[in-house]
Design an enzyme around this catalytic site. Structure first.
Site, short mmCIF file in Angstrom:
data_model
loop_
_atom_site.label_atom_id
_atom_site.label_comp_id
_atom_site.label_asym_id
_atom_site.label_seq_id
_atom_site.Cartn_x
_atom_site.Cartn_y
_atom_site.Cartn_z
N ARG A 178 2.63 -12.17 3.26
CA ARG A 178 1.41 -12.98 3.24
C ARG A 178 1.33 -13.68 1.88
O ARG A 178 2.04 -13.29 0.95
CB ARG A 178 0.21 -12.03 3.44
CG ARG A 178 -0.99 -12.64 4.10
CD ARG A 178 -1.98 -11.58 4.52
NE ARG A 178 -2.51 -10.84 3.39
CZ ARG A 178 -3.23 -9.73 3.50
NH1 ARG A 178 -3.50 -9.24 4.69
NH2 ARG A 178 -3.67 -9.11 2.43
N ARG B 86 -2.57 -5.66 -7.30
CA ARG B 86 -3.42 -5.07 -6.26
C ARG B 86 -3.35 -3.54 -6.32
O ARG B 86 -4.35 -2.86 -6.10
CB ARG B 86 -2.99 -5.58 -4.88
CG ARG B 86 -3.45 -7.01 -4.67
CD ARG B 86 -2.71 -7.68 -3.56
NE ARG B 86 -3.02 -7.09 -2.27
CZ ARG B 86 -2.28 -7.29 -1.19
NH1 ARG B 86 -1.19 -8.04 -1.25
NH2 ARG B 86 -2.63 -6.75 -0.06
N LYS C 4 -4.46 -0.45 7.37
CA LYS C 4 -5.85 -0.46 7.85
C LYS C 4 -6.01 -1.45 9.01
O LYS C 4 -6.54 -1.11 10.06
CB LYS C 4 -6.81 -0.83 6.71
CG LYS C 4 -6.74 0.12 5.52
CD LYS C 4 -7.71 -0.27 4.42
CE LYS C 4 -7.32 -1.54 3.68
NZ LYS C 4 -6.11 -1.42 2.85
P1 B4P Z 1 -1.78 -3.93 7.19
O1 B4P Z 1 -2.31 -3.23 8.40
O2 B4P Z 1 -1.84 -5.42 7.20
O3 B4P Z 1 -2.45 -3.39 5.84
P2 B4P Z 1 -3.92 -3.41 5.27
O4 B4P Z 1 -4.15 -2.03 4.78
O5 B4P Z 1 -4.91 -3.95 6.27
O6 B4P Z 1 -3.73 -4.51 4.11
P3 B4P Z 1 -4.46 -5.07 2.83
O7 B4P Z 1 -5.20 -3.99 2.12
O8 B4P Z 1 -3.38 -5.78 2.09
O9 B4P Z 1 -5.41 -6.23 3.32
P4 B4P Z 1 -6.91 -6.76 3.21
O10 B4P Z 1 -6.93 -7.93 4.12
O11 B4P Z 1 -7.90 -5.66 3.46
O12 B4P Z 1 -0.28 -3.44 6.98
C1 B4P Z 1 0.52 -3.94 5.94
C2 B4P Z 1 1.96 -4.15 6.42
O13 B4P Z 1 2.54 -2.89 6.75
C3 B4P Z 1 2.07 -5.02 7.68
O14 B4P Z 1 3.20 -5.84 7.56
C4 B4P Z 1 2.25 -4.00 8.81
O15 B4P Z 1 2.98 -4.52 9.89
C5 B4P Z 1 3.02 -2.90 8.09
N1 B4P Z 1 2.72 -1.57 8.63
C6 B4P Z 1 1.53 -1.13 9.09
N2 B4P Z 1 1.63 0.15 9.51
C7 B4P Z 1 2.94 0.53 9.28
C8 B4P Z 1 3.70 1.73 9.48
N3 B4P Z 1 3.13 2.83 10.00
N4 B4P Z 1 4.98 1.75 9.12
C9 B4P Z 1 5.58 0.66 8.59
N5 B4P Z 1 4.93 -0.52 8.38
C10 B4P Z 1 3.64 -0.58 8.72
O16 B4P Z 1 -7.13 -7.23 1.68
C11 B4P Z 1 -6.58 -8.39 1.11
C12 B4P Z 1 -7.38 -8.89 -0.11
O17 B4P Z 1 -8.70 -9.30 0.31
C13 B4P Z 1 -7.66 -7.90 -1.24
O18 B4P Z 1 -6.57 -7.79 -2.15
C14 B4P Z 1 -8.91 -8.54 -1.90
O19 B4P Z 1 -8.58 -9.60 -2.76
C15 B4P Z 1 -9.69 -9.10 -0.72
N6 B4P Z 1 -10.70 -8.15 -0.20
C16 B4P Z 1 -10.71 -7.58 1.03
N7 B4P Z 1 -11.74 -6.75 1.17
C17 B4P Z 1 -12.43 -6.78 0.00
C18 B4P Z 1 -13.57 -6.11 -0.50
N8 B4P Z 1 -14.23 -5.22 0.25
N9 B4P Z 1 -13.99 -6.37 -1.77
C19 B4P Z 1 -13.36 -7.27 -2.53
N10 B4P Z 1 -12.25 -7.94 -2.13
C20 B4P Z 1 -11.78 -7.69 -0.88
#
Ligand code: B4P
Length: 186
Positions: free
Chosen positions: A129, A140, A13
């Site tokens: 992270r 998670r 995302k």
């Molecule tokens: P990211 O792009 O970092 O993934 P994300 O979906 O944004 O991550 P996440 O869901 O963990 O994070 P958030 O901060 O929202 O990609 C992950 C990895 O994959 C990276 O290393 C990237 O380089 C790699 N990658 C990306 N695309 C790729 C591809 N095509 N191929 C290969 N590798 C690839 O959430 C973190 C925490 O915050 C939650 O657990 C929760 O505790 C809290 N939180 C956030 N929002 C909340 C909400 N609305 N309500 C309650 N808690 C919340």
């Protein structure tokens, strides 16, 4: 353009949101980033938030509603926004509907970046992270299945859901996302 980026933990995302910001010039609102900033600040909520996130749990719906309502009021959201990681529960989806309704705004699409669990685990294990250790990742994923995945039905019913294959290179996935967003803009 007002869109939501939806997907499992590590679905990409945040990665795709960055590309959307560069291409469409609308701000990214990452609740994960906002919470990590608050957790690292002197806020009285910092310790609590840090604990919840390090267990892989979700921070409270009430706090998230306050954060998002406040952020969406800022001037840069006027032309649109990308919500990255919000809503993550059906309660949050209802809260968002209320926030938008109060301001007479509609959503254009909910982009579901679909990635299988095995790939999610691989990506998160490689990212490193603070909340990417084995036990937290497991939790998670569990929380995603029980609390977040049901949000898909909420938006499916509203005919807003657009599914994109999230396995491939970052650029390949962005092409799919652009196809969806360009069709919305027309
Ligand atoms: P990211 O792009 O970092 O993934 P994300 O979906 O944004 O991550 P996440 O869901 O963990 O994070 P958030 O901060 O929202 O990609 C992950 C990895 O994959 C990276 O290393 C990237 O380089 C790699 N990658 C990306 N695309 C790729 C591809 N095509 N191929 C290969 N590798 C690839 O959430 C973190 C925490 O915050 C939650 O657990 C929760 O505790 C809290 N939180 C956030 N929002 C909340 C909400 N609305 N309500 C309650 N808690 C919340």
């Amino acid at each position: 353009m007002r869109i939501i980026l939806f997907g499992g933990p590590g679905a990409g995302k945040g990665t795709q949101a960055q590309k959307i910001v560069d291409h469409y010039h609308i701000p990214q609102i990452s609740t994960g980033d906002i919470l990590r900033e608050t957790a690292a600040s002197a806020s009285p909520l910092a310790t609590k938030i840090k604990e919840v996130m390090s267990r892989g749990e979700l921070v409270s719906d009430e706090l998230l509603k306050e954060i998002v309502a406040e952020r969406l009021q800022q001037a840069d959201c006027q032309p649109g926004f990308i919500l990255d990681g919000y809503p993550r529960t059906t309660r949050q989806a209802h809260d968002l509907a209320e926030i938008l309704q109060q301001r007479n705004l509609n959503l254009d699409a909910v982009l579901y970046i679909a990635v299988n669990e095995q790939e999610l685990v691989t990506r998160l294990s490689q990212r490193g992270r603070a909340d990417d250790n084995e036990e937290t990742i497991k939790n998670r994923l569990k929380v995603y299945e029980s609390s977040t995945r049901p949000v898909l039905d909420f938006y499916k019913e509203k005919m807003l859901l657009q599914k994109v294959n999230g396995v491939g290179t970052v650029d390949q996935i962005f092409v799919l996302i652009r196809n969806v967003l360009d069709a919305i803009k027309k």
